[in-house]
Write a protein that holds these residues in place. Structure first.
Motif, PDB file in Angstrom:
ATOM      1  N   THR A 135      -7.764   6.426   1.477  1.00 19.79           N
ATOM      2  CA  THR A 135      -7.750   5.044   0.915  1.00 19.79           C
ATOM      3  C   THR A 135      -8.948   4.496   1.373  1.00 19.79           C
ATOM      4  OG1 THR A 135      -5.253   4.652   0.700  1.00 19.79           O
ATOM      5  CG2 THR A 135      -6.582   2.769   0.531  1.00 19.79           C
ATOM      6  N   GLU A 174      -0.416  10.074   3.848  1.00 21.35           N
ATOM      7  CA  GLU A 174      -0.464   9.926   2.052  1.00 21.35           C
ATOM      8  C   GLU A 174      -1.588   8.628   1.632  1.00 21.35           C
ATOM      9  OE1 GLU A 174       3.297   8.169   3.363  1.00 21.35           O
ATOM     10  OE2 GLU A 174       2.155  10.186   3.852  1.00 21.35           O
ATOM     11  N   LEU A 175      -1.848   7.984   2.628  1.00 23.23           N
ATOM     12  CA  LEU A 175      -2.898   6.857   2.402  1.00 23.23           C
ATOM     13  C   LEU A 175      -4.290   7.093   3.132  1.00 23.23           C
ATOM     14  CD1 LEU A 175      -0.168   3.706   3.009  1.00 23.23           C
ATOM     15  CD2 LEU A 175      -1.195   4.802   0.720  1.00 23.23           C
ATOM     16  N   ARG A 190       0.090   2.927  -3.508  1.00 28.50           N
ATOM     17  CA  ARG A 190      -0.967   3.979  -2.975  1.00 28.50           C
ATOM     18  C   ARG A 190      -2.364   3.496  -3.739  1.00 28.50           C
ATOM     19  NH1 ARG A 190       2.034   9.683  -1.653  1.00 28.50           N
ATOM     20  NH2 ARG A 190       3.838   8.585  -0.689  1.00 28.50           N
ATOM     21  N   ILE A 228      -2.867   2.229   7.660  1.00 30.92           N
ATOM     22  CA  ILE A 228      -3.486   2.709   6.383  1.00 30.92           C
ATOM     23  C   ILE A 228      -4.097   4.168   6.704  1.00 30.92           C
ATOM     24  CG2 ILE A 228      -4.798   2.941   4.460  1.00 30.92           C
ATOM     25  CD1 ILE A 228      -1.910   0.946   4.449  1.00 30.92           C
ATOM     26  N   THR A 274      -1.899   6.988   8.178  1.00 25.53           N
ATOM     27  CA  THR A 274      -0.711   7.339   7.338  1.00 25.53           C
ATOM     28  C   THR A 274      -1.223   8.548   6.290  1.00 25.53           C
ATOM     29  OG1 THR A 274       0.250   5.126   7.055  1.00 25.53           O
ATOM     30  CG2 THR A 274       0.985   6.905   5.603  1.00 25.53           C
ATOM     31  N   ALA A 327       0.839  -1.133  -0.039  1.00 23.03           N
ATOM     32  CA  ALA A 327       0.071  -0.007   0.165  1.00 23.03           C
ATOM     33  C   ALA A 327       0.923   1.228   0.060  1.00 23.03           C
ATOM     34  CB  ALA A 327      -1.166   0.019   1.295  1.00 23.03           C
ATOM     35  N   LYS A 328       1.982   1.151   0.715  1.00 24.41           N
ATOM     36  CA  LYS A 328       2.829   2.313   0.715  1.00 24.41           C
ATOM     37  C   LYS A 328       3.453   2.511  -0.651  1.00 24.41           C
ATOM     38  CE  LYS A 328       3.930   2.144   5.760  1.00 24.41           C
ATOM     39  NZ  LYS A 328       5.075   1.669   6.886  1.00 24.41           N
TER      40      LYS A 328
END
Length: 121
Positions: free
Chosen positions: A77, A73-74, A45, A68, A71, A41-42
């Motif tokens: 999601t 930037e995630l 993305r 997730i 974080t 996922a990192k």
């Protein structure tokens, strides 16, 4: 093209999910446990995680979702839990962690497709 990451330890279920989603125009990736799922996922993305809860190792689906969503930037999601754990307390925990939906196994391919398309559009 939307990117979807399937995090599921059982190969046959991953294949069923992938085959169901292949009729849509999606970039589909797979991870066989929570630790790999977080790392993928990192890197990838993804727009959506399809996430089993009970997986081998120390990182279950709830922990993947926690990491997730925490974080930056995630955090946007979309998370859809796919689990044999059907108790209301499990659903509520999934919702409190920020999941968009919670499907109980066994689910129908049609039901999965409806939920995925609803939350990706």
């Amino acid at each position: 093209m939307k990117r979807v990451l399937i995090v599921e330890d059982q190969l046959d279920i991953r294949e069923l999910i992938r085959m169901t989603l292949e009729i849509e125009d999606l970039d589909i990736h797979e991870a066989e446990n929570g630790t790999i799922g977080i790392e993928m996922a990192k890197q990838l993305r993804p727009d959506m995680l399809l996430l089993d809860i009970m997986m081998p190792g120390h990182v279950d689906g709830f922990e993947v979702c926690r990491q997730i969503k925490s974080t930056p930037e995630l955090a946007s999601t979309k998370v859809i839990f796919l689990s044999a754990k059907g108790q209301e307390s499990d659903r509520q925990l999934g919702q409190s962690l920020g999941a968009e939906a919670y499907l109980t196994k066994p689910f129908s391919p049609r039901q999965l497709l409806e939920v995925v398309t609803k939350h990706l559009n």
